[in-house]
Scaffold this motif. Structure first.
Motif, mmCIF file in Angstrom:
data_model
loop_
_atom_site.group_PDB
_atom_site.id
_atom_site.type_symbol
_atom_site.label_atom_id
_atom_site.label_comp_id
_atom_site.label_asym_id
_atom_site.label_seq_id
_atom_site.Cartn_x
_atom_site.Cartn_y
_atom_site.Cartn_z
ATOM 1 N N ALA B 151 0.835 -1.206 0.000
ATOM 2 C CA ALA B 151 0.000 0.000 0.000
ATOM 3 C C ALA B 151 0.870 1.257 0.000
ATOM 4 C CB ALA B 151 -0.922 -0.009 1.208
ATOM 5 N N HIS B 152 1.887 1.273 0.854
ATOM 6 C CA HIS B 152 2.764 2.450 0.932
ATOM 7 C C HIS B 152 3.533 2.648 -0.369
ATOM 8 C CE1 HIS B 152 2.978 3.746 5.355
ATOM 9 N NE2 HIS B 152 1.878 3.017 5.208
ATOM 10 N N THR B 153 4.021 1.528 -0.942
ATOM 11 C CA THR B 153 4.736 1.625 -2.220
ATOM 12 C C THR B 153 3.835 2.291 -3.255
ATOM 13 O OG1 THR B 153 5.957 -0.377 -1.713
ATOM 14 C CG2 THR B 153 5.895 0.292 -4.023
ATOM 15 N N ALA B 154 2.570 1.858 -3.291
ATOM 16 C CA ALA B 154 1.648 2.361 -4.309
ATOM 17 C C ALA B 154 1.461 3.869 -4.205
ATOM 18 C CB ALA B 154 0.302 1.649 -4.192
ATOM 19 N N PHE B 155 1.205 4.370 -2.981
ATOM 20 C CA PHE B 155 0.939 5.816 -2.945
ATOM 21 C C PHE B 155 2.218 6.649 -2.934
ATOM 22 C CE2 PHE B 155 0.566 4.972 1.721
ATOM 23 C CZ PHE B 155 1.491 5.899 2.187
ATOM 24 N N CYS B 156 3.377 6.002 -2.759
ATOM 25 C CA CYS B 156 4.647 6.752 -2.803
ATOM 26 C C CYS B 156 5.169 6.946 -4.230
ATOM 27 C CB CYS B 156 5.716 6.044 -1.978
ATOM 28 S SG CYS B 156 5.508 6.324 -0.221
ATOM 29 N N VAL B 157 4.701 6.090 -5.168
ATOM 30 C CA VAL B 157 5.248 6.152 -6.531
ATOM 31 C C VAL B 157 5.187 7.562 -7.139
ATOM 32 C CG1 VAL B 157 4.837 5.416 -8.924
ATOM 33 C CG2 VAL B 157 5.121 3.717 -7.127
ATOM 34 N N PRO B 158 4.013 8.237 -7.115
ATOM 35 C CA PRO B 158 4.008 9.562 -7.763
ATOM 36 C C PRO B 158 4.954 10.564 -7.119
ATOM 37 C CG PRO B 158 1.941 9.138 -6.630
ATOM 38 C CD PRO B 158 2.675 7.845 -6.665
ATOM 39 N N PHE B 159 5.156 10.445 -5.801
ATOM 40 C CA PHE B 159 6.053 11.386 -5.135
ATOM 41 C C PHE B 159 7.506 11.144 -5.560
ATOM 42 C CE2 PHE B 159 2.323 11.258 -2.434
ATOM 43 C CZ PHE B 159 2.096 12.608 -2.235
ATOM 44 N N ALA B 160 7.856 9.878 -5.731
ATOM 45 C CA ALA B 160 9.211 9.561 -6.199
ATOM 46 C C ALA B 160 9.363 9.901 -7.677
ATOM 47 C CB ALA B 160 9.506 8.081 -5.960
ATOM 48 N N TYR B 161 8.254 9.727 -8.418
ATOM 49 C CA TYR B 161 8.284 9.904 -9.874
ATOM 50 C C TYR B 161 8.574 11.349 -10.284
ATOM 51 C CZ TYR B 161 6.188 10.154 -14.587
ATOM 52 O OH TYR B 161 5.952 10.369 -15.916
ATOM 53 N N LEU B 162 7.942 12.296 -9.576
ATOM 54 C CA LEU B 162 8.033 13.692 -10.040
ATOM 55 C C LEU B 162 9.465 14.239 -10.101
ATOM 56 C CD1 LEU B 162 4.741 15.188 -8.583
ATOM 57 C CD2 LEU B 162 5.304 14.663 -10.957
ATOM 58 N N PRO B 163 10.257 14.128 -9.020
ATOM 59 C CA PRO B 163 11.633 14.667 -9.145
ATOM 60 C C PRO B 163 12.491 13.896 -10.155
ATOM 61 C CG PRO B 163 11.286 13.639 -7.005
ATOM 62 C CD PRO B 163 9.957 13.699 -7.660
ATOM 63 N N ILE B 164 12.258 12.595 -10.295
ATOM 64 C CA ILE B 164 13.054 11.808 -11.234
ATOM 65 C C ILE B 164 12.728 12.224 -12.664
ATOM 66 C CG2 ILE B 164 13.541 9.478 -12.081
ATOM 67 C CD1 ILE B 164 12.877 8.464 -9.255
ATOM 68 N N ARG B 165 11.442 12.384 -12.926
ATOM 69 C CA ARG B 165 11.042 12.799 -14.266
ATOM 70 C C ARG B 165 11.565 14.198 -14.583
ATOM 71 N NH1 ARG B 165 6.471 12.391 -18.181
ATOM 72 N NH2 ARG B 165 6.381 14.469 -19.053
ATOM 73 N N ALA B 166 11.481 15.092 -13.603
ATOM 74 C CA ALA B 166 11.966 16.460 -13.821
ATOM 75 C C ALA B 166 13.450 16.429 -14.183
ATOM 76 C CB ALA B 166 11.738 17.306 -12.575
ATOM 77 N N ARG B 167 14.195 15.611 -13.479
ATOM 78 C CA ARG B 167 15.632 15.493 -13.724
ATOM 79 C C ARG B 167 15.906 14.954 -15.138
ATOM 80 N NH1 ARG B 167 20.226 17.400 -11.116
ATOM 81 N NH2 ARG B 167 21.916 16.258 -12.075
ATOM 82 N N LEU B 168 15.136 13.948 -15.530
ATOM 83 C CA LEU B 168 15.318 13.358 -16.859
ATOM 84 C C LEU B 168 14.993 14.364 -17.957
ATOM 85 C CD1 LEU B 168 13.909 9.726 -16.627
ATOM 86 C CD2 LEU B 168 16.154 10.393 -17.455
ATOM 87 N N GLU B 169 13.959 15.156 -17.710
ATOM 88 C CA GLU B 169 13.568 16.127 -18.736
ATOM 89 C C GLU B 169 14.581 17.249 -18.861
ATOM 90 O OE1 GLU B 169 9.551 17.125 -17.754
ATOM 91 O OE2 GLU B 169 8.777 15.811 -19.323
ATOM 92 N N ASP B 170 15.245 17.577 -17.751
ATOM 93 C CA ASP B 170 16.257 18.632 -17.791
ATOM 94 C C ASP B 170 17.560 18.152 -18.410
ATOM 95 O OD1 ASP B 170 14.633 20.437 -16.694
ATOM 96 O OD2 ASP B 170 15.486 20.401 -14.676
#
Lengths: 362, 273
Positions: B151-170
């Motif tokens: 359950a915790h993994t599931a709701f944590c994914v978007p929080f982990a995703y946002l900074p990683i995606r931002a970094r990849l896009e930059d």
């Protein structure tokens, strides 16, 4: 002229987009680039020169046609399987690696032994005169130094062909002049084929063995800098490389050795052979420095009225309006023996140098 | 004629709006005053929540001695560590899949789906998980920690995703192209170029996921089996019975951990860019 072909581009097209949005960045382009050659792709932005470079590097794949490297088909090989390296416009140095690690990256990826990587990196650092920067990070060195590291990194794996994508465009004028000489030296020392992309015609003329002038996804002319400048085949080529005059003339004689055009003044002039149809109107081009102004109107090829005189230091530009309403610009050296004391409103004769006239395709 | 060109910034300055300073200060006071009071009272000597009786670490010590607090803290850390690890791995893969592929149909839909836990009310997710997990618990008899970790993994994914995606896009795409040009296969290009450059984003994502997991109440309360109290659900349970300053001390300690994590994320991201 006898060097074997390094890169052979055969009927290559590259289409981007589909359906109504489809657009051909390259349209059935063919060219052979020889070993040991400093070959330049020259053209305005959007002409397809960078696309052709990316196809040779493997970052894009052709929609149609073939690219061969020493006779081996490479059109659809991924970039990491091609013995071709690129110097990028923005250098693309790895910010998390040192100068030496950047230069050794290609060799490392080829699984070369550490000792060989070490010695090649040292050799490359010497080649680009960057020995003292070995352990610096890439953001601790200047733009010109980054440029050298990018060059060394691309040369270190000893590629068969080095691709350079406008590598000097980010440098200031003085640094760029220095790097032009440096690049030419590196090409001669390494004997690697250089394919150089630029939109700067002066850079192309000074550095290249041969130049391909491109426009709208096509190669218009391939030749030595001298060929391209003195014997342009297309109106675009003549116009893109240096200043020139265009005039209309009638093709009155045509053979395999030469052609004769009749100017608006009625004068006949001999030029090189052409494929244009006899008795048709053709465009001819004459460089401004290929004409002198004279008093003797009977002996002149053209005559006209001086409308404007522009002084530019080394020479003066005389703008002359012809009876045919066309404008002709003659460039007269200020230090030379030619007469140049004409004033606006005066009628002058224009005499062309031998072989000054070229028929160009529109 | 004046030759100066007025920049848009000078034309419209929010600082010059009337009442700007007043509103800003009011907002900050409302945000932080209660927290400051909580932290202040955690150092209170006496056992009253409203009466200051002198400075002491008594309640920190008392919390430290409390076996139930220790158990709940340990469980919170175990779940947060696992959830942040798993969700960061998943988020990294999701970020690569949404930035390092050719554009495909439904890319925006996938992006929205990855981020939906941020939009869907937590209570909805909690009830949904309760129903699903209760069915599984009934069928298998398994009551372990895995339910909470999942359950915790599931709701944590978007929080982990946002900074990683931002970094990849930059990230400068030509670096990966340059690596491929220098004979790096796609996997080695990822390991030697993409991953090292992405690391600050991954660390930031992992820490954010850790903090989010650490202070979750709603989903944990619904999913947990008997005896599986994390620190926040333990505190909730305590407060229902009797409020002791011990809770102030625990809350202050949690706050310290969160502040530390956020500061680290900030420092890592600033250093590398």
């Amino acid at each position: 002229m006898t060097d074997p072909v390094a890169i052979s581009v055969n009927q290559v097209s590259k289409q981007f987009g589909q359906g109504a949005d489809a657009f051909f960045a390259l349209d059935q382009v063919s060219v052979d680039i020889r070993e040991n050659e400093f070959f330049t792709l020259l053209g305005p932005s959007g002409c397809g020169k960078t696309t052709l470079l990316r196809l040779i590097a493997g970052f894009e794949h052709p929609t149609a046609g073939h690219i061969q490297l020493h006779g081996e088909e490479i059109s659809h090989l991924p970039p990491f399987k091609r013995p071709v390296n690129t110097v990028f416009q923005n250098y693309a140095l790895f910010p998390h690696l040192t100068v030496a690690e950047n230069i050794g990256f290609g060799l490392d990826m080829q699984d070369k032994p550490a000792a060989e990587i070490e010695s090649t990196v040292t050799e490359m650092l010497q080649l680009v005169q960057m020995e003292s920067m070995r352990d610096r990070r890439t953001d601790q060195i200047s733009g010109g130094q980054q440029q050298r590291v990018a060059l060394a990194r691309a040369l270190a794996p000893h590629p068969r062909v080095l691709l350079l994508d406008e590598p000097l465009s980010a440098l200031d004028y003085k640094l760029r002049k220095g790097m032009q000489i440096e690049l030419k030296r590196l090409q001669l020392e390494t004997g690697i084929t250089f394919i150089f992309v630029t939109h700067d015609q002066e850079e192309a003329l000074t550095m290249s063995d041969r130049i391909a002038v491109m426009n709208n996804g096509q190669i218009l002319q391939v030749g030595s800098p001298n060929d391209i400048y003195d014997r342009p085949s297309h109106r675009f080529v003549a116009d893109f490389i240096g200043d020139t005059n265009f005039l209309s003339a009638e093709l009155v004689e045509s053979s395999s050795e030469h052609a004769v055009v009749k100017l608006s003044s009625g004068k006949n002039l001999v030029t090189g052979p052409t494929e244009a149809t006899l008795n048709n109107v053709v465009s001819i081009t004459v460089r401004p420095e290929q004409a002198v102004l004279i008093d003797d109107l009977a002996n002149a090829d053209l005559q006209g009225t001086v409308t404007n005189i522009m002084y530019s230091g080394t020479d003066s530009h005389f703008h002359i309006e012809l009876p045919s309403q066309e404008e002709f610009v003659a460039k007269v050296q200020n230090a030379g023996p030619a007469r140049r004391d004409w004033e606006t409103g005066q009628t002058v004769g224009i005499k062309f140098h031998d072989n000054a006239v070229q028929i160009v395709e529109d | 004629m004046s030759s100066s060109i007025v920049s848009p910034k000078k034309l419209f300055s929010i600082y010059k709006l009337p009442g700007f300073t007043f509103i800003a200060i009011t907002c900050f006071v409302m945000l932080y005053a209660p927290i400051m009071i909580l932290v202040g009272y955690s150092f209170n000597e006496g056992s009253s929540l409203a009466l200051w009786e002198g400075l002491s670490l008594r309640w920190y010590y008392s919390a430290w001695q409390n076996e139930a607090v220790k158990d709940a803290t340990l469980l919170s850390l175990i779940i947060a560590l696992q959830a942040s690890l798993y969700s960061t791995v998943l988020a990294t893969m999701a970020a690569l899949g949404t930035t390092r592929t050719r554009a495909y149909r439904g890319q925006t839909a996938i992006y929205a789906m990855i981020n939906q836990p941020l939009m869907v009310p937590e209570i909805v997710t909690a009830v949904a998980l309760l129903i699903v997990f209760a069915t599984i618990k009934q069928a298998t008899g398994y009551q372990g920690l895995s339910f909470l970790v999942i359950a915790h993994t599931a709701f944590c994914v978007p929080f982990a995703y946002l900074p990683i995606r931002a970094r990849l896009e930059d990230m400068d795409r030509s670096l990966e192209i340059a690596a491929a040009d220098l004979y790096a296969t796609p996997w080695r290009c990822f390991r030697r170029v993409t991953l090292p450059l992405l690391l600050p984003g991954i660390l930031a994502g992992a820490m954010l996921a850790f903090v989010i997991s650490l202070d979750d109440v709603v989903i944990t309360e619904f999913v947990k089996s008997a005896g599986q109290d994390t620190l926040p659900t333990f505190m909730l349970g305590q407060i229902r019975r009797v409020i002791t300053p011990e809770m102030n001390a625990i809350a202050s300690a949690l706050l310290a951990v969160s502040v530390l994590m956020v500061s680290l994320i900030f420092l890592i991201n600033r250093k590398k860019t």
